[in-house]
Design an enzyme around this catalytic site. Structure first.
Site, mmCIF file in Angstrom:
data_model
loop_
_atom_site.group_PDB
_atom_site.id
_atom_site.type_symbol
_atom_site.label_atom_id
_atom_site.label_comp_id
_atom_site.label_asym_id
_atom_site.label_seq_id
_atom_site.Cartn_x
_atom_site.Cartn_y
_atom_site.Cartn_z
ATOM 1 N N GLY A 110 33.372 -6.921 -5.196
ATOM 2 C CA GLY A 110 33.944 -5.860 -3.992
ATOM 3 C C GLY A 110 34.495 -4.481 -4.963
ATOM 4 O O GLY A 110 35.537 -4.677 -5.863
ATOM 5 N N GLY A 116 34.840 -8.649 4.573
ATOM 6 C CA GLY A 116 34.759 -8.216 3.153
ATOM 7 C C GLY A 116 34.189 -9.005 2.380
ATOM 8 O O GLY A 116 32.846 -8.822 1.520
ATOM 9 N N HIS A 117 34.599 -10.367 2.550
ATOM 10 C CA HIS A 117 33.680 -11.439 1.299
ATOM 11 C C HIS A 117 32.240 -11.860 2.155
ATOM 12 O O HIS A 117 31.673 -12.064 1.424
ATOM 13 C CB HIS A 117 34.494 -12.908 1.661
ATOM 14 C CG HIS A 117 35.931 -12.666 1.166
ATOM 15 N ND1 HIS A 117 37.247 -12.608 1.830
ATOM 16 C CD2 HIS A 117 36.473 -12.575 -0.236
ATOM 17 C CE1 HIS A 117 38.169 -12.918 1.118
ATOM 18 N NE2 HIS A 117 37.817 -12.372 -0.184
ATOM 19 N N LEU A 123 39.030 -16.151 3.887
ATOM 20 C CA LEU A 123 37.847 -15.075 3.633
ATOM 21 C C LEU A 123 37.765 -14.201 5.350
ATOM 22 O O LEU A 123 38.202 -14.864 5.967
ATOM 23 C CB LEU A 123 36.364 -15.923 3.902
ATOM 24 C CG LEU A 123 36.232 -17.051 2.616
ATOM 25 C CD1 LEU A 123 34.737 -17.667 2.559
ATOM 26 C CD2 LEU A 123 36.502 -16.208 1.379
ATOM 27 N N HIS A 124 37.275 -13.193 4.835
ATOM 28 C CA HIS A 124 37.218 -12.180 5.936
ATOM 29 C C HIS A 124 36.073 -11.405 5.856
ATOM 30 O O HIS A 124 34.997 -11.803 4.852
ATOM 31 C CB HIS A 124 38.289 -11.159 5.710
ATOM 32 C CG HIS A 124 38.501 -10.490 4.388
ATOM 33 N ND1 HIS A 124 37.744 -9.843 3.819
ATOM 34 C CD2 HIS A 124 39.610 -10.663 3.700
ATOM 35 C CE1 HIS A 124 37.967 -9.291 2.508
ATOM 36 N NE2 HIS A 124 39.094 -9.873 2.298
HETATM 37 P P1 AMP Z 1 39.297 -12.374 -3.337
HETATM 38 O O1 AMP Z 1 38.960 -13.512 -2.696
HETATM 39 O O2 AMP Z 1 40.407 -11.373 -3.281
HETATM 40 O O3 AMP Z 1 39.478 -12.565 -4.899
HETATM 41 O O4 AMP Z 1 37.910 -11.349 -3.437
HETATM 42 C C1 AMP Z 1 36.639 -11.927 -3.905
HETATM 43 C C2 AMP Z 1 35.591 -10.750 -3.691
HETATM 44 O O5 AMP Z 1 35.522 -10.315 -2.555
HETATM 45 C C3 AMP Z 1 36.071 -9.851 -4.653
HETATM 46 O O6 AMP Z 1 34.941 -9.423 -5.448
HETATM 47 C C4 AMP Z 1 36.923 -8.573 -3.991
HETATM 48 O O7 AMP Z 1 36.646 -7.440 -4.585
HETATM 49 C C5 AMP Z 1 36.020 -8.805 -2.759
HETATM 50 N N1 AMP Z 1 36.563 -8.177 -1.525
HETATM 51 C C6 AMP Z 1 37.717 -8.326 -1.099
HETATM 52 N N2 AMP Z 1 38.058 -7.557 -0.003
HETATM 53 C C7 AMP Z 1 37.043 -6.928 0.089
HETATM 54 C C8 AMP Z 1 36.689 -5.652 1.187
HETATM 55 N N3 AMP Z 1 37.582 -5.228 1.882
HETATM 56 N N4 AMP Z 1 35.599 -5.229 1.055
HETATM 57 C C9 AMP Z 1 34.519 -5.708 -0.029
HETATM 58 N N5 AMP Z 1 34.894 -6.558 -0.911
HETATM 59 C C10 AMP Z 1 36.195 -7.180 -0.684
#
Ligand code: AMP
Length: 283
Positions: A149, A36-37, A33-34
């Site tokens: 996201g 964005g999450h 997680l970062h």
């Molecule tokens: P992931 O863990 O990559 O499957 O992402 C989980 C959720 O976080 C998805 O809805 C992604 O679109 C969203 N997400 C990932 N990176 C970002 C970001 N930089 N900004 C906003 N949402 C993000």
């Protein structure tokens, strides 16, 4: 924060909450997680009663087994960040809870055009895997609001299509992309970049900004060539696509009439790490 690993346990707990009128917000993730999450968690906390985050690295959406094997995992830190962000429930299922009948599943979602272009074209089967996991998770969590996201633009459209195909009573909220100061979109895969690569990787966003600044009605081919050059010059080793598309349908656009709503999308490799990004250009 309560942690569940078992699908029927979390389902039972949440159906009682829904029955008492609580709106459940759901943020599906693959962990590492970062900010964005965490932005999605914050949006959910502002607009729902209970925020649930799932962490599950979904094997069926990786068309490249090497990418799956190398996907970053930082579980202790993820749980720390979620607790700090005020997340109420974490769902951390083992593969057998999501796929009790195994992970070899037929491609059964009728996504049509959406899975033949851009990510669909370069990652065959990827969106079927995304639908398999989200379908199962929506069935378990039964949220009122799903937070996604914009970073994964095409994925948002695919999930909206899944929701309409399966008639899930859930609304979606799309949250804008969180970025580093350099413009690089935050991504779990950035953990696999060296500091130099991370710096260079901002070139992908720069190329999208270039498109936004320069796009005019008429043929777009030479503008796209220039945008590709920005990506290559930044140090990306290969480009899957830099593309301009109709923002609502994702139909690729070679010649713009100055009216159609436009989004720029890109996917390129920094070393062996594949990065994607997008930017709304018009209106
Ligand atoms: P992931 O863990 O990559 O499957 O992402 C989980 C959720 O976080 C998805 O809805 C992604 O679109 C969203 N997400 C990932 N990176 C970002 C970001 N930089 N900004 C906003 N949402 C993000």
């Amino acid at each position: 924060m309560i942690l569940y690993k078992n699908a029927s346990d979390i389902s039972r707990y949440l159906s009682e909450k829904s029955a008492s009128g609580q709106n459940i917000g759901f943020v599906p993730t693959m962990g590492a997680l970062h900010d964005g999450h965490l932005g999605l968690i914050r949006h959910s906390k502002l607009t729902t009663h209970i925020t649930v985050c799932s962490i599950f690295v979904n094997p069926t959406q990786f068309n490249d087994p090497g990418d799956f094997a190398k996907y970053p995992s930082t579980l202790d830190n993820d749980l720390y960040l979620l607790e700090k962000a005020g997340c109420d429930l974490v769902f951390l299922p083992p593969v057998t809870e999501i796929y009790p009948d195994g992970t070899t599943l037929p491609a059964s979602y009728r996504l049509g055009y959406l899975e033949t272009i851009l990510e669909g074209r370069y990652r065959p089967g990827h969106f079927q895997g995304v639908c398999q996991v989200i379908d199962r998770l929506l069935g378990i969590i039964r949220p009122g609001t799903l937070f996604l996201g914009q970073k994964d633009y095409q994925q948002c459209m695919v999930i909206k299509k899944l929701i309409s195909l399966k008639q899930y009573p859930v609304s979606t909220q799309i949250v804008p992309t969180f970025r580093e100061d350099s413009g690089l979109a935050l991504s779990s895969r950035n953990l696999r970049l060296s500091p130099e690569q991370k710096k260079a990787a901002a070139g992908l966003y720069r190329s999208l900004q270039f498109l936004k600044a320069k796009v005019l009605a008429g043929p777009l081919r030479s503008l796209l060539r220039e945008a590709e050059k920005i990506v290559t010059d930044a140090g990306f080793s290969a480009i899957d696509y830099i593309s301009l598309a109709n923002r609502d349908t994702l139909e690729e656009i070679g010649e713009w009439d100055g009216q159609i709503p436009l989004v720029a999308l890109g996917a390129a490799f920094m070393g062996d790490v594949r990065l994607i990004d997008n930017l709304i250009l018009h209106p």
